[in-house]
Design an enzyme around this catalytic site. Structure first.
Site, short mmCIF file in Angstrom:
data_model
loop_
_atom_site.label_atom_id
_atom_site.label_comp_id
_atom_site.label_asym_id
_atom_site.label_seq_id
_atom_site.Cartn_x
_atom_site.Cartn_y
_atom_site.Cartn_z
N ASP A 75 -3.31 6.74 21.06
CA ASP A 75 -2.40 5.92 20.26
C ASP A 75 -1.25 6.75 19.73
O ASP A 75 -1.30 7.99 19.68
CB ASP A 75 -3.17 5.26 19.11
CG ASP A 75 -2.68 3.85 18.82
OD1 ASP A 75 -1.52 3.54 19.17
OD2 ASP A 75 -3.45 3.06 18.24
N ASP A 94 -0.10 -5.19 20.27
CA ASP A 94 -1.17 -5.43 19.31
C ASP A 94 -1.40 -6.92 19.09
O ASP A 94 -2.42 -7.32 18.53
CB ASP A 94 -0.83 -4.79 17.97
CG ASP A 94 -1.03 -3.28 17.97
OD1 ASP A 94 -1.64 -2.76 18.92
OD2 ASP A 94 -0.58 -2.62 17.01
#
Length: 736
Positions: free
Chosen positions: A476, A546
């Site tokens: 990430d 997301d």
């Protein structure tokens, strides 16, 4: 076939090593003309009498004996000298140039005039390298061209050398300029967005007012992805018409400029973003630019995307054997536990995930350091012994005993102020001396441009992977840069951070893959904030957004697949109502939305009823049957979604046309409006295909169980959907 890969993985430029079969390239010495042929494409350029390297032709492939040349371009007036009229392949800023330059430099004595002319060339089986030099100074540029035999996609990059005795300051360094044939009606397509709303399709006319697609964030960013497509107004559709397209293989700040020049030609120039850019090049040093890939299709936006998908699968993505590995069905624990991870809770979720056929269990954030929230622990990649007293091994052993691989979330490029790493090395973050250090998500960005930071991260990740049986990393990157300086670096080298950071990121990923070749990596950046052909050469899959709402995802996935292969795109089924927009949708609808990429599941399985486990088990089993077709097949976007009333129909056809998977989803239906039959595409018209529903329900009487490919593409399929959040999936299997 030709394989185009990144030298930037180690050195920051591009390699095009020869393969068993090469594309066609040639040079006509009489005309001083270069020609590259691959797929259905011809690309040609020449050396004009003044030594300028100029575009000649780029488009549909023409015959080997056909004439191909261009008249000498002359100055239009005293306002537009030859430098602006000649469609140069790589123009230095000098000689009266006002168009977008490919290279702009400054000498210590203040000289900034740079005129690049042809010097020599070297032909390769797959392309050509053209050596250029300034008319007075020993400043040289190597232009590298290669063309892919199967798709006709051209790869271009440059290497800039300082042959002077003083330092050069490079203010702008682009990879290439592409020039389109003259036409007055070009339309530019691009992909824009923001967090939670990535991959929004945009369209606008191309004009003399330049359109700039850029990121100033230090990484790719969601705002403007480094991809473009250009078609003709009224002629270029999803199914037909000419389309020129391209993508920049760079994971940092980038710029692609599209504009008509004074002669009416469209020029597309792409490479490093010159905003806040300055790169000191000492005597004898070189600077390599990223690869700028570009292609052409005469059969619309759909074929353009399929060509790019094929190229990505065959030439860009990491391979294990002959092809990129198929994406495994994964479960991720984030929505179930967030930071509250522990051994017992993760084992309980793993047992439930195994029940539905999941193949990879991924533990997300919260397993390391003092990580109980997003304010502490980043940078300390040691197991939290309060949560996992015996380390990760008991959990990993349990996951493997359930028939799954184990994966882990990491965010190596970031650090919290509340961490052992930052307390020991506060100078390791990106920042400017004496200025505040802005935080995003309570974290700062480590300065990966520093070799000591790079080597530290390699040691930490290598230790983690060597000490544990980890098959997958979700890598990430949850904020962009601020105060982009290099603490301790010389003033003249501060802005090298834009290049050196990304080079070291590529080196780090490449070295990890070399040491741990069986570990797969997902590129994630708060969603789709770092997706490009540079990062995709070193990672196996990417996280598109997301936003996991299944309706929003249809829009997101439609934009994503315009540029990038569905097999790289992870899509999750998550809880309802969705955490982001509170929309409630049926579980089957969520699965049929997510099964159009790499399938993931992120629900809190502790809240599922038996009916949910049964539904999930069925769709997981179906996905395993169609996975290769979805991930490696050809995508046809039959009905494209638009905001407000989302309707989407997509078809995935196996490379050998033995199977097809059809997905049709609607946000809602109205009145008793009839739905037209869905006419398929890409099937073998002579073959016969059996059709079945993915949910196991019987077909309606109007749909035959077996028919020819010609029938399915001509007559089509009636899919009667009524109500809100309705969806149907079908599998077609060739039976004769």
């Amino acid at each position: 076939m030709l394989r185009l890969v990144h030298k930037s993985l180690l050195l920051g430029a591009c390699l095009f090593p020869l393969a068993s079969a090469a594309a066609e390239s040639g040079y006509d010495a009489d005309k001083r003309l270069f020609r590259l042929d691959g797929g259905a494409v011809t690309y040609a350029f020449k050396i004009d009498p003044d030594g300028l390297v100029r575009s000649v032709y780029w488009g549909r492939r023409i015959g080997a004996g056909d004439p191909i040349d261009a008249a000498q371009a002359k100055a239009a007036s005293g306002f537009d000298v030859a430098a602006n009229v000649v469609p140069q392949e790589y123009a230095g800023w000098g000689g009266g140039l006002f168009a977008e330059p490919a290279l702009k430099i400054a000498m210590p004595d203040g000289n900034r005039d740079l005129v690049l002319v042809y010097g020599s060339h070297r032909m390769d089986a797959d392309g050509v390298t053209v050596e250029m030099h300034d008319i007075r100074l020993p400043i040289t540029v190597s232009l590298r061209y290669a063309i892919d035999r199967a798709t006709g996609i051209v790869a271009r990059s440059s290497t800039i050398r300082n042959g002077t005795r003083g330092d050069l300051r490079i203010d702008q360094a682009m990879s290439a300029t592409y020039v389109l044939p003259f036409a007055p009606d070009y339309q530019l397509h691009s992909l824009t967005g923001r967090w939670g709303a990535e991959w929004t399709r945009q369209q606008r006319p191309v004009s003399a007012a330049a359109t700039v697609l850029e990121s100033r964030r230090g990484s790719t960013g969601s705002e403007n992805n480094p991809w473009f497509a250009i078609g003709r107004a009224g002629r270029s559709t999803e199914q037909d018409g000419p389309v020129w397209f391209g993508a920049l293989a760079w994971s940092g700040s980038h710029r692609i400029t599209v504009a008509q020049d004074v002669a009416g030609r469209v020029r597309i120039t792409g490479g490093y973003n010159p905003f806040d850019f300055a790169y000191r090049l000492r005597p004898g040093e070189t600077l390599d630019t990223p690869v700028f890939y570009a292609g052409y299709s005469g059969h619309g936006m759909g074929d353009a995307s399929r060509l790019l998908h094929r190229f990505e699968r065959d030439r860009i993505l990491p391979k294990q054997g002959a092809a990129p590995p198929l994406r495994k069905i994964l479960y991720n624990s984030w929505e179930a536990t967030e930071f509250k991870v522990d051994e017992a809770g993760q084992i309980s979720l793993a047992e439930k995930a195994a029940r539905i056929g999941v193949e990879r269990f991924v533990m997300d954030d919260g397993w390391f350091g003092a990580r109980n929230n997003d304010r502490a622990g980043l940078g300390d990649w040691t197991v939290n012994r309060r949560k996992f007293p015996n380390g990760l091994k008991p959990l990993i052993d349990k996951v493997k005993s359930l028939g799954m691989e184990f994966g882990l979330w990491v965010e190596p490029e970031m650090v919290n102020a509340d961490s052992d790493l930052y307390r020991a090395h506060p100078d390791w973050v990106i920042g400017m001396t004496g200025r505040p250090r802005t935080e995003g998500r309570n974290q700062m960005v480590l300065n990966l441009a520093r070799r000591d930071v790079r080597d530290h991260l390699l040691a930490e990740l290598d230790r983690l992977l060597s000490s544990n049986d980890i098959a997958f990393l979700k890598w990430d990157y949850n904020r962009n840069w601020s105060e982009p300086g290099m603490i301790g670096a010389a003033p003249a080298d501060q802005q090298k951070i834009y290049v050196d950071y990304v080079r070291n990121l590529y080196w780090l990923l490449a070295e990890l893959r070399k040491r741990h070749p069986n570990v797969e990596i997902e590129s994630c950046s708060g969603g789709g904030g770092r997706v490009d052909l540079g990062i995709m050469a070193l990672t196996d899959q990417v996280w598109a957004s997301d936003n996991t709402d299944p309706v929003d995802r249809l829009l997101i996935q439609d934009g994503f697949t315009q540029a990038y292969a569905p097999g790289t795109m992870m899509a999750w089924v998550t809880d309802s109502p969705n955490w982001l927009n509170k929309r409630a949708t049926p579980l089957a609808f969520r699965f049929l939305s997510a099964m159009q990429g790499g399938l993931g599941i992120g629900n809190n399985l502790n809240h599922w009823a038996e009916e949910d486990f049964a539904t999930a088990s069925r769709y997981v089993a179906v996905y395993k049957r169609i996975r290769q077709t979805v991930q490696r097949g050809e995508l046809y976007r039959l009905v494209r979604p638009t905001p407000g009333d989302v309707q989407s129909t997509t078809l995935y056809v196996a490379a050998d046309r033995s199977q097809a998977a059809l997905f049709s989803l609607v946000q809602g239906t109205y009145r008793l409006d009839p739905r037209a039959p869905i006419q398929l595409a890409g099937l073998d018209p002579q073959a016969r295909y059996r059709i079945e529903r993915m949910d196991g329900e019987p077909l309606i009487t109007e749909i035959p169980s077996v028919a020819s490919g010609a029938y399915w593409m001509g007559r089509g399929i009636d899919v009667p959907l009524r109500g809100d959040f309705q969806a149907a999936g079908f599998i077609l299997t060739r039976v004769g």
